[in-house]
Design an enzyme around this catalytic site. Structure first.
Site, mmCIF file in Angstrom:
data_model
loop_
_atom_site.group_PDB
_atom_site.id
_atom_site.type_symbol
_atom_site.label_atom_id
_atom_site.label_comp_id
_atom_site.label_asym_id
_atom_site.label_seq_id
_atom_site.Cartn_x
_atom_site.Cartn_y
_atom_site.Cartn_z
ATOM 1 N N GLY A 24 0.826 -1.208 0.000
ATOM 2 C CA GLY A 24 0.000 0.000 0.000
ATOM 3 C C GLY A 24 0.858 1.255 0.000
ATOM 4 O O GLY A 24 1.886 1.330 0.679
ATOM 5 N N ARG A 85 1.132 -5.246 -5.738
ATOM 6 C CA ARG A 85 1.264 -6.464 -4.939
ATOM 7 C C ARG A 85 1.578 -7.608 -5.909
ATOM 8 O O ARG A 85 1.052 -7.647 -7.015
ATOM 9 C CB ARG A 85 -0.011 -6.729 -4.151
ATOM 10 C CG ARG A 85 -0.378 -5.562 -3.226
ATOM 11 C CD ARG A 85 -1.528 -5.905 -2.311
ATOM 12 N NE ARG A 85 -2.026 -4.730 -1.602
ATOM 13 C CZ ARG A 85 -1.507 -4.214 -0.503
ATOM 14 N NH1 ARG A 85 -0.432 -4.793 0.034
ATOM 15 N NH2 ARG A 85 -2.017 -3.150 0.074
ATOM 16 N N ASP A 116 4.907 -4.836 6.253
ATOM 17 C CA ASP A 116 5.453 -6.136 6.635
ATOM 18 C C ASP A 116 5.555 -7.105 5.469
ATOM 19 O O ASP A 116 6.510 -7.873 5.367
ATOM 20 C CB ASP A 116 4.654 -6.747 7.794
ATOM 21 C CG ASP A 116 3.211 -7.033 7.441
ATOM 22 O OD1 ASP A 116 2.717 -6.501 6.432
ATOM 23 O OD2 ASP A 116 2.563 -7.799 8.175
ATOM 24 N N THR A 138 4.024 2.733 5.749
ATOM 25 C CA THR A 138 2.640 2.273 5.788
ATOM 26 C C THR A 138 1.845 3.187 6.701
ATOM 27 O O THR A 138 2.324 3.544 7.791
ATOM 28 C CB THR A 138 2.521 0.823 6.281
ATOM 29 O OG1 THR A 138 1.152 0.527 6.579
ATOM 30 C CG2 THR A 138 3.348 0.573 7.524
ATOM 31 N N ARG A 184 -5.910 -1.731 8.872
ATOM 32 C CA ARG A 184 -5.827 -3.187 8.720
ATOM 33 C C ARG A 184 -6.120 -3.840 10.064
ATOM 34 O O ARG A 184 -7.214 -3.684 10.581
ATOM 35 C CB ARG A 184 -4.466 -3.603 8.148
ATOM 36 C CG ARG A 184 -4.497 -4.934 7.426
ATOM 37 C CD ARG A 184 -3.229 -5.239 6.684
ATOM 38 N NE ARG A 184 -2.033 -5.142 7.481
ATOM 39 C CZ ARG A 184 -0.860 -5.611 7.118
ATOM 40 N NH1 ARG A 184 -0.721 -6.209 5.948
ATOM 41 N NH2 ARG A 184 0.198 -5.496 7.898
#
Length: 332
Positions: A24, A85, A116, A138, A184
């Site tokens: 992201g 991604r 991560d 992030t 998240r």
């Protein structure tokens, strides 16, 4: 006589650094890219940008960069190198292809800016002999071994601005609003923006919540003349829409729901994120020059630190529940 800068270049085990952004996007990534490029050039090292993260690495989307390549980007959100991604990079074949591309372009070290998942990719490359340094980028602030990640400060300021605006209309219409924020599986965005925005209740995945207590607080507020409320929900708890429907069913009130979503990822980075990203990007280059690998850059207090990436990925990041508890006390 060789000056200190030239001495470092001559002693450096790396001569060509690659940089990519993955996962992201986060405000401040461009400032980190700029720092990596300019610190590398300052020390006489070659530096190349890799577009579209690990997917671009496997595809060979690699271009050498110079000082002009990163001009006028420190204030821009998003990432100049784009991001993506890549499930394929999780495989042995994908990682071998990535290593081969780095070798093809004579890149002997890599700076990975991301979360991560991005760091797991960096660790995999380091196990295959590539010198790697991770820079935490992030908005979720969910990485261990650092107080802050790049983009978090901008995201919470975006959230607070939205909360303030929604409270204006909530006051005008005497309504209860549920606001869902990102994060998240981490509640940092909800906790800090909820405290700063004066939310009546904050729901985060790290702490259990009691809907009866939330309803009771809302009803007690109405009894003392309060005509509007803000309930902040971290996405890791569940859908804000369902929380809003449940409150409406239990109270009979008209409850409105706003999902901030990807709004929180965009926008010009704050001064804090620009400075943090600049320091982290520069430190990543310093670590590579010093011969380090498989490390993660972080900040503790005001001090920049480096942590073994294996130790970082094997640790748990915990939200500061004392701040969460304070927000609850101040919202009585």
């Amino acid at each position: 006589m060789v000056n200190e800068k030239d001495a470092l270049r001559l002693q450096s085990p790396v001569k060509h650094i690659g940089v990519l952004t993955s996962g992201g996007d986060a405000p401040g990534m461009n400032a980190a890219i700029r720092a990596v490029v300019r610190k590398s050039v300052y020390h006489g090292l070659r530096v190349s940008g890799i577009r579209h993260g690990y997917a671009g690495l496997m595809a060979g989307e690699i271009e050498e960069m110079d000082l002009g390549s990163v001009a006028d980007i420190i204030q821009r959100g998003g990432t100049k190198l784009y991001t993506a991604r890549s499930p394929e990079f999780l495989t042995d074949q994908g990682q071998e292809l990535g290593v081969a591309m780095l070798q093809k372009h004579d890149i002997d070290a890599l700076v990975v800016i991301g979360g991560d998942g991005s760091f797991r990719g960096a660790r995999a490359l380091s196990h295959r002999g590539v010198r790697t340094i991770g820079v935490p980028g992030t908005i979720d602030n969910d990485l261990p071994c650092t107080d802050y990640t790049i983009g978090f400060d901008t995201a919470i300021n975006t959230a607070i601005d939205a909360i303030d605006k929604i409270r204006d209309t909530a006051t005008s219409h005497e309504r209860t609003f549920v606001i869902e924020v990102m994060g998240r599986n981490a509640g940092d965005i909800a906790v800090i923006s909820g405290l700063a925005g004066g939310a009546e209740s904050i729901l985060i995945p790290e702490a259990p919540y009691d809907m009866d207590q939330i309803i009771d607080k809302l009803e007690r507020g109405v009894e003392r003349g309060k005509r509007h409320s803000i309930i902040l929900v971290a996405e890791g708890v569940g859908k804000g829409m369902k929380i809003g429907e449940l409150i409406g069913q239990r109270t009979g009130w008209e409850v409105r729901v706003t999902v901030l979503g990807h709004l929180q990822r965009g926008g010009s980075p704050t001064a804090f994120d620009r400075a943090l990203a600049s320091r982290m990007g520069a430190m990543a280059v310093d670590l590579l020059i010093q011969g380090e690998t498989s490390m993660m850059v972080g900040i503790k207090g005001k001090k920049m630190i480096a942590t073994d990436i294996d130790a970082a990925l094997d640790s748990m990041r915990e939200v500061d529940l004392s701040i969460y508890e304070l927000a609850g006390i101040l919202s009585i």
